[in-house]
Design a protein around this motif. Sequence first.
Motif, mmCIF file in Angstrom:
data_model
loop_
_atom_site.group_PDB
_atom_site.id
_atom_site.type_symbol
_atom_site.label_atom_id
_atom_site.label_comp_id
_atom_site.label_asym_id
_atom_site.label_seq_id
_atom_site.Cartn_x
_atom_site.Cartn_y
_atom_site.Cartn_z
ATOM 1 N N VAL A 1 0.867 -1.171 0.000
ATOM 2 C CA VAL A 1 0.000 0.000 0.000
ATOM 3 C C VAL A 1 0.905 1.223 0.000
ATOM 4 O O VAL A 1 2.080 1.142 0.368
ATOM 5 C CB VAL A 1 -0.955 0.029 1.221
ATOM 6 N N PHE A 2 0.356 2.341 -0.418
ATOM 7 C CA PHE A 2 1.153 3.556 -0.575
ATOM 8 C C PHE A 2 0.522 4.669 0.268
ATOM 9 O O PHE A 2 -0.582 5.126 -0.034
ATOM 10 C CB PHE A 2 1.206 3.957 -2.052
ATOM 11 N N LEU A 3 1.206 5.066 1.311
ATOM 12 C CA LEU A 3 0.723 6.130 2.189
ATOM 13 C C LEU A 3 1.276 7.452 1.685
ATOM 14 O O LEU A 3 2.484 7.601 1.501
ATOM 15 C CB LEU A 3 1.171 5.876 3.626
ATOM 16 N N THR A 4 0.389 8.415 1.455
ATOM 17 C CA THR A 4 0.820 9.723 0.970
ATOM 18 C C THR A 4 0.266 10.809 1.882
ATOM 19 O O THR A 4 -0.836 10.693 2.429
ATOM 20 C CB THR A 4 0.374 9.967 -0.487
ATOM 21 N N GLU B 1 7.703 14.421 -14.180
ATOM 22 C CA GLU B 1 6.921 13.931 -13.044
ATOM 23 C C GLU B 1 5.759 13.055 -13.510
ATOM 24 O O GLU B 1 5.163 13.306 -14.554
ATOM 25 C CB GLU B 1 6.374 15.108 -12.236
ATOM 26 N N ILE B 2 5.439 12.072 -12.698
ATOM 27 C CA ILE B 2 4.308 11.192 -12.951
ATOM 28 C C ILE B 2 3.129 11.675 -12.117
ATOM 29 O O ILE B 2 3.237 11.767 -10.889
ATOM 30 C CB ILE B 2 4.659 9.741 -12.571
ATOM 31 N N PRO B 3 1.986 12.004 -12.735
ATOM 32 C CA PRO B 3 0.809 12.402 -11.948
ATOM 33 C C PRO B 3 0.296 11.228 -11.110
ATOM 34 O O PRO B 3 0.190 10.107 -11.593
ATOM 35 C CB PRO B 3 -0.204 12.815 -13.008
ATOM 36 N N VAL B 4 -0.016 11.511 -9.844
ATOM 37 C CA VAL B 4 -0.422 10.467 -8.900
ATOM 38 C C VAL B 4 -1.782 10.817 -8.303
ATOM 39 O O VAL B 4 -1.927 11.833 -7.618
ATOM 40 C CB VAL B 4 0.617 10.307 -7.765
ATOM 41 N N PRO B 5 -2.795 9.966 -8.523
ATOM 42 C CA PRO B 5 -4.096 10.148 -7.871
ATOM 43 C C PRO B 5 -4.095 9.434 -6.511
ATOM 44 O O PRO B 5 -3.038 9.193 -5.930
ATOM 45 C CB PRO B 5 -5.048 9.458 -8.853
ATOM 46 N N TRP B 6 -5.275 9.081 -6.028
ATOM 47 C CA TRP B 6 -5.388 8.229 -4.848
ATOM 48 C C TRP B 6 -6.638 7.378 -5.007
ATOM 49 O O TRP B 6 -7.545 7.708 -5.763
ATOM 50 C CB TRP B 6 -5.449 9.044 -3.556
ATOM 51 N N ASP C 1 -3.667 0.139 -2.847
ATOM 52 C CA ASP C 1 -4.290 1.455 -2.702
ATOM 53 C C ASP C 1 -3.238 2.523 -2.431
ATOM 54 O O ASP C 1 -2.269 2.302 -1.695
ATOM 55 C CB ASP C 1 -5.284 1.469 -1.535
ATOM 56 N N ILE C 2 -3.463 3.687 -3.018
ATOM 57 C CA ILE C 2 -2.735 4.903 -2.657
ATOM 58 C C ILE C 2 -3.665 5.678 -1.731
ATOM 59 O O ILE C 2 -4.799 5.980 -2.087
ATOM 60 C CB ILE C 2 -2.373 5.740 -3.897
ATOM 61 N N VAL C 3 -3.181 5.973 -0.526
ATOM 62 C CA VAL C 3 -4.004 6.592 0.513
ATOM 63 C C VAL C 3 -3.636 8.064 0.644
ATOM 64 O O VAL C 3 -2.452 8.408 0.777
ATOM 65 C CB VAL C 3 -3.802 5.885 1.864
ATOM 66 N N LEU C 4 -4.637 8.926 0.623
ATOM 67 C CA LEU C 4 -4.450 10.365 0.785
ATOM 68 C C LEU C 4 -4.667 10.768 2.237
ATOM 69 O O LEU C 4 -5.733 10.527 2.810
ATOM 70 C CB LEU C 4 -5.433 11.128 -0.102
#
Length: 196
Positions: free
Chosen positions: A10-13, A123-128, A155-158
């Motif tokens: 998972v990706f914490l942002t 840069e790579i655009p990153v959603p969540w 999941d990418i978490v915002l």
Amino acid sequence: MNGAASSPRVFLTFDDGPDPEWTPRILDLLLRADVRASFFVIGVHAQHEPALVRRMAAEGHTVGNHTFSHRHPWLLSNQDAAAQVHEGCNAITAVLGQMPMFYRAPHGRHRQCMIDAAVACGEIPVPWQLSAVDWGPLGTAARIAARLRRIRPDDIVLMHDGRNRHNRPDELLRVLPGFLDELADRGLRPVALDGY
């Protein structure tokens, strides 16, 4: 906590920092848990808190571009919107000595001119996929915790480390330690975006 490389990721942002009060607390917590995350910083804040941005990078976190001043994309001309992306990139590059790899639109509001500017910066655009909604009247600890329990592999978490008017990093910090424990219990491995 990072566990085996084969475990689900998972990706914490964290957006809107660096914040001199809240970012160090979140960094301390991540360091104790041996977790890497990604921070989408606002360029003007990076200029005011360069040591925090350098700390993010030194501790293995990814630093991404969240524009120069977080102005709402829909309220800007194409030229001004693209300039926000370029100036954010320049501010981060001046602090770290390298260009950020990732970009996230402020307020989650995408415009093609800003995506084009981010790509031009490399840069790579990153959603969540999952937002903690750690802001405004719904940003209470109990509600944040309930939303974070919905996390799924990849999941990418915002979340937010910067107060930036409406954010509630104080409430987020009340649940973040338990959330990190839950990830470990579920076998979910938090990684920074550049570890994708």
